[in-house]
Design a protein around this motif. Structure first.
Motif, mmCIF file in Angstrom:
data_model
loop_
_atom_site.group_PDB
_atom_site.id
_atom_site.type_symbol
_atom_site.label_atom_id
_atom_site.label_comp_id
_atom_site.label_asym_id
_atom_site.label_seq_id
_atom_site.Cartn_x
_atom_site.Cartn_y
_atom_site.Cartn_z
ATOM 1 N N LEU A 1 0.955 2.795 0.338
ATOM 2 C CA LEU A 1 0.764 1.473 0.944
ATOM 3 C C LEU A 1 -0.719 1.179 1.177
ATOM 4 O O LEU A 1 -1.163 0.044 1.016
ATOM 5 N N ILE A 2 -1.493 2.195 1.548
ATOM 6 C CA ILE A 2 -2.909 1.957 1.839
ATOM 7 C C ILE A 2 -3.715 1.704 0.568
ATOM 8 O O ILE A 2 -4.772 1.094 0.594
ATOM 9 N N LEU A 3 -3.180 2.139 -0.548
ATOM 10 C CA LEU A 3 -3.839 1.890 -1.844
ATOM 11 C C LEU A 3 -3.907 0.393 -2.156
ATOM 12 O O LEU A 3 -4.785 -0.057 -2.879
ATOM 13 N N GLN A 4 -2.963 -0.372 -1.600
ATOM 14 C CA GLN A 4 -2.873 -1.822 -1.853
ATOM 15 C C GLN A 4 -2.920 -2.151 -3.350
ATOM 16 O O GLN A 4 -3.730 -2.961 -3.796
ATOM 17 N N PRO A 5 -2.047 -1.513 -4.153
ATOM 18 C CA PRO A 5 -2.079 -1.766 -5.593
ATOM 19 C C PRO A 5 -1.518 -3.147 -5.938
ATOM 20 O O PRO A 5 -0.881 -3.790 -5.103
ATOM 21 N N ASP A 6 -1.753 -3.585 -7.179
ATOM 22 C CA ASP A 6 -1.174 -4.844 -7.652
ATOM 23 C C ASP A 6 0.350 -4.767 -7.653
ATOM 24 O O ASP A 6 1.033 -5.757 -7.415
#
Length: 252
Positions: A178-183
């Motif tokens: 979740l912290i990666l905030q991927p597309d």
């Protein structure tokens, strides 16, 4: 970026003698929240692995933009030890995490007064600018928010991740994605180890998530509240339904 973010076109995939799907076509558009449904063994995890590029189609094509960032939660918790829960989570943040580590090294070099100080200072300026652009200075606060949302206490967050049980490590693994905030968030059974408070927090998080979400869940209430499109794998066929889980059940 193409209008459709991820496109499966006439994809055929089999394992040994078992054909998972034949001539399957569907697309996942920017910002869509998609539920992947089908009986166990139908090939849901294979769809995730095809999107990730961990597997290739026997026939047909899986297209995705080259620069698309993907986060895949698949309940893998191997190798979680030797860092605090906070450090482990922040390490999931991809480029931001790497830049933060490099800044620490450069800061030490500057403090020690190394020979090529000009080059180090110049590099530090570049790294820091990118770090700020990616919200690096907020990263610890974001990690705390996500971990607390997933039910971890302040004491747990500061303690060694290796001391956690498997179920709690799963929550940390989810926080790292979740912290990666991927597309695109690819979530394979993300609610399995969560209590009701954490499930409700995750639903809120996913409903307001700016990227695309593709998820499986045995919890139909979660599916109903989060997804707006269902992709069903059944007997080698893949069909798409626009609507939540209840709508899909009626449409079937």
């Amino acid at each position: 970026m193409p209008r459709h973010m991820i496109a499966f076109t006439n994809v055929t995939k089999q394992y040994g003698g078992q054909i998972l799907f034949v001539d399957a076509s569907f697309q996942i558009n920017p910002g869509e929240r998609v539920g992947l449904v089908g009986p166990n063994g139908a090939g849901k995890t294979t769809i995730f692995r095809l999107i990730m590029g961990q597997e290739t189609a026997d026939d047909g094509s899986v297209e995705r933009p080259r620069k698309l960032t993907l986060g895949y939660f698949n309940q893998d918790i191997s190798g979680m030890r030797g860092r605090t829960v906070l450090q482990e989570t922040v390490a999931g943040a991809g480029e931001v995490s790497t830049l933060g580590e490099e800044m620490k090294v450069l800061e030490e070099q500057m403090a020690q007064g190394c020979d090529d100080l000009d080059a180090v200072v110049a590099r530090y300026g570049e790294v820091q600018a990118r770090f700020m652009e990616l919200g690096g200075y907020d990263i610890d606060a974001r990690a705390h928010t996500i971990l607390a949302g997933l039910g971890l206490t302040p004491q747990q967050i500061e303690a060694d991740v290796g001391n956690l049980s498997g179920g709690w490590k799963m929550r940390v693994a989810l926080a790292k994605i979740l912290i990666l905030q991927p597309d695109v968030l690819l979530l394979d059974e993300p609610t399995n180890y969560l209590d009701i408070e954490s499930i409700l927090w995750l639903e809120d998080f996913l409903r307001s998530y700016p990227g695309s979400v593709v998820m499986t869940s045995h919890d139909r209430d979660v599916m109903n509240r989060v997804v707006k499109k269902i992709i069903e794998i059944d007997g080698g066929q893949i069909r798409s339904y626009t609507g939540n889980y209840d709508f899909y059940e009626q449409a079937r």
